[in-house]
Design a protein around this motif. Sequence first.
Motif, PDB file in Angstrom:
ATOM      1  N   UNK A   1     -11.246  -3.956  68.370  1.00  0.00           N
ATOM      2  CA  UNK A   1     -11.759  -4.134  67.004  1.00  0.00           C
ATOM      3  C   UNK A   1     -11.381  -5.478  66.400  1.00  0.00           C
ATOM      4  N   UNK A   2     -10.717  -6.334  67.181  1.00  0.00           N
ATOM      5  CA  UNK A   2     -10.339  -7.670  66.699  1.00  0.00           C
ATOM      6  C   UNK A   2     -10.603  -8.679  67.810  1.00  0.00           C
ATOM      7  N   UNK A   3     -11.226  -9.787  67.462  1.00  0.00           N
ATOM      8  CA  UNK A   3     -11.581 -10.789  68.477  1.00  0.00           C
ATOM      9  C   UNK A   3     -11.246 -12.189  68.001  1.00  0.00           C
ATOM     10  N   UNK A   4     -10.884 -13.011  68.973  1.00  0.00           N
ATOM     11  CA  UNK A   4     -10.840 -14.455  68.747  1.00  0.00           C
ATOM     12  C   UNK A   4     -12.100 -15.020  69.370  1.00  0.00           C
ATOM     13  N   UNK A   5     -12.902 -15.746  68.576  1.00  0.00           N
ATOM     14  CA  UNK A   5     -14.087 -16.400  69.133  1.00  0.00           C
ATOM     15  C   UNK A   5     -13.824 -17.898  69.146  1.00  0.00           C
ATOM     16  N   UNK A   6     -13.856 -18.459  70.339  1.00  0.00           N
ATOM     17  CA  UNK A   6     -13.385 -19.824  70.551  1.00  0.00           C
ATOM     18  C   UNK A   6     -14.536 -20.807  70.737  1.00  0.00           C
ATOM     19  N   UNK A   7     -14.415 -21.930  70.020  1.00  0.00           N
ATOM     20  CA  UNK A   7     -15.373 -23.029  70.165  1.00  0.00           C
ATOM     21  C   UNK A   7     -14.603 -24.332  70.346  1.00  0.00           C
ATOM     22  N   UNK A   8     -15.126 -25.230  71.181  1.00  0.00           N
ATOM     23  CA  UNK A   8     -14.559 -26.574  71.280  1.00  0.00           C
ATOM     24  C   UNK A   8     -14.947 -27.344  70.023  1.00  0.00           C
ATOM     25  N   UNK A   9     -13.971 -27.991  69.384  1.00  0.00           N
ATOM     26  CA  UNK A   9     -14.245 -28.606  68.080  1.00  0.00           C
ATOM     27  C   UNK A   9     -13.993 -30.110  68.026  1.00  0.00           C
ATOM     28  N   UNK A  10     -13.406 -30.682  69.088  1.00  0.00           N
ATOM     29  CA  UNK A  10     -13.207 -32.138  69.094  1.00  0.00           C
ATOM     30  C   UNK A  10     -14.464 -32.817  69.614  1.00  0.00           C
ATOM     31  N   UNK A  11     -14.709 -34.029  69.143  1.00  0.00           N
ATOM     32  CA  UNK A  11     -15.874 -34.772  69.639  1.00  0.00           C
ATOM     33  C   UNK A  11     -15.786 -34.990  71.143  1.00  0.00           C
ATOM     34  N   UNK A  12     -14.557 -35.177  71.662  1.00  0.00           N
ATOM     35  CA  UNK A  12     -14.368 -35.332  73.102  1.00  0.00           C
ATOM     36  C   UNK A  12     -14.943 -34.145  73.857  1.00  0.00           C
ATOM     37  N   UNK A  13     -14.553 -32.942  73.453  1.00  0.00           N
ATOM     38  CA  UNK A  13     -15.005 -31.747  74.174  1.00  0.00           C
ATOM     39  C   UNK A  13     -16.449 -31.377  73.850  1.00  0.00           C
ATOM     40  N   UNK A  14     -16.854 -31.604  72.613  1.00  0.00           N
ATOM     41  CA  UNK A  14     -18.243 -31.302  72.248  1.00  0.00           C
ATOM     42  C   UNK A  14     -19.210 -32.128  73.103  1.00  0.00           C
ATOM     43  N   UNK A  15     -18.876 -33.419  73.269  1.00  0.00           N
ATOM     44  CA  UNK A  15     -19.770 -34.315  74.014  1.00  0.00           C
ATOM     45  C   UNK A  15     -19.606 -34.181  75.520  1.00  0.00           C
ATOM     46  N   UNK A  16     -18.361 -34.062  75.988  1.00  0.00           N
ATOM     47  CA  UNK A  16     -18.109 -34.193  77.426  1.00  0.00           C
ATOM     48  C   UNK A  16     -17.788 -32.884  78.137  1.00  0.00           C
ATOM     49  N   UNK A  17     -17.619 -31.796  77.377  1.00  0.00           N
ATOM     50  CA  UNK A  17     -17.462 -30.479  77.985  1.00  0.00           C
ATOM     51  C   UNK A  17     -18.694 -29.622  77.698  1.00  0.00           C
TER      52      UNK A  17
END
Length: 383
Positions: free
Chosen positions: A94-110
Amino acid sequence: MEHTLKHEVIIDDTTLRDGEQTAGVVFSKKEKIAIARMLDSIGVRELECGIPAMGEDERAAVRALVDLGLSARLITWNRALVADIQASIDCGITAVDISLSVSDQMIAHKLRKDRRWVKEQLRHSLGFAKEKGLYVSVGGEDSSRADLLFLVELMEVARDMGADRFRFCDTLGILDPFTMYEKVRTLRTAVPELDIEVHTHNDLGMATANAIAGIKAGARFVNTTVNGLGERAGNAALEEVVMALKLACGCDPGIDTQRFHEISRFVGRASQRPVPPWKAVVGERVFSHESGLHADGVIKNPLNYEGFDPAEVGLRRHIVVGKHSGTSGLVERFRSMGVELAREEAAELMDEVRAVAQRLKRPLSDGDLRRLYAAGKHDRLAA
């Protein structure tokens, strides 16, 4: 910075998730159940317990933890994808961590996307999670390298959509405590309605310091792992963070610390990562005293050289006899062996004790000391 915290701190231990992500570590379902029960029994209030999207074996382990009916809230790690979140729901979570890449490094290159895509992905996944009535932590992967204004935008979206907290992740363990404090304080001030959680790594040896800095800056939740397990150099250690909160911050998170030694050893065996004797807080020899000055001081009053009683974490004090020992330590060590040694006798033995320790390149055992004492006694009788 204030030295005494004014707000509640909640431990979210991630030994069963990030701890198991330590390269080469695998916990069996039985071990996961035992670890979860131990952590729950000492008062840890939240356990990050796995990644259901990994497959059926992982889901079975998570379901087994759910079935325990623990007092601690169980939370799972998920990518910001509906399928991941649904896998958690299917396990009874009933509880979740939803993870997103938030740095420009990871947004662009991951991810190979842009900031706009990240915001839309957050809206989509968070919307689904809240529709299902879940407690949600929004995890900002690589927050420490992200643009703060972009993090504020994401936190505002999360707040407006009903998220319960935002996880600030020092994913690469590159921050120092001063920068951590400044970043978390900035976010706390910008979006005061949304709780902040700090997740720190130990690549520069500052995971615990950064965790405490984040808490002092206003974070209410903190991630830990037993023994500091985790990716690469590991995470902030549960035992270190809790004792630092109690002793350095005047904040008691309500954890029964007397079982730290027991839990540390169990996780050490289960992970096949033995606990070094010098490991902070829970190492077998962190309450060992050899040098004459220190041994004399701790014998007179332990608070002279110990910040807290070793029994508080399930350990005990050791008086080590070796090259740097003095007569007080030698007398005390013999007393622990059942031999009442006069200080004059101790003084006579000291040169031999030091010479043997130098030759053997180690402290003397009880057997070594008994032999030296017997030989000295023989010499005194012969004289």
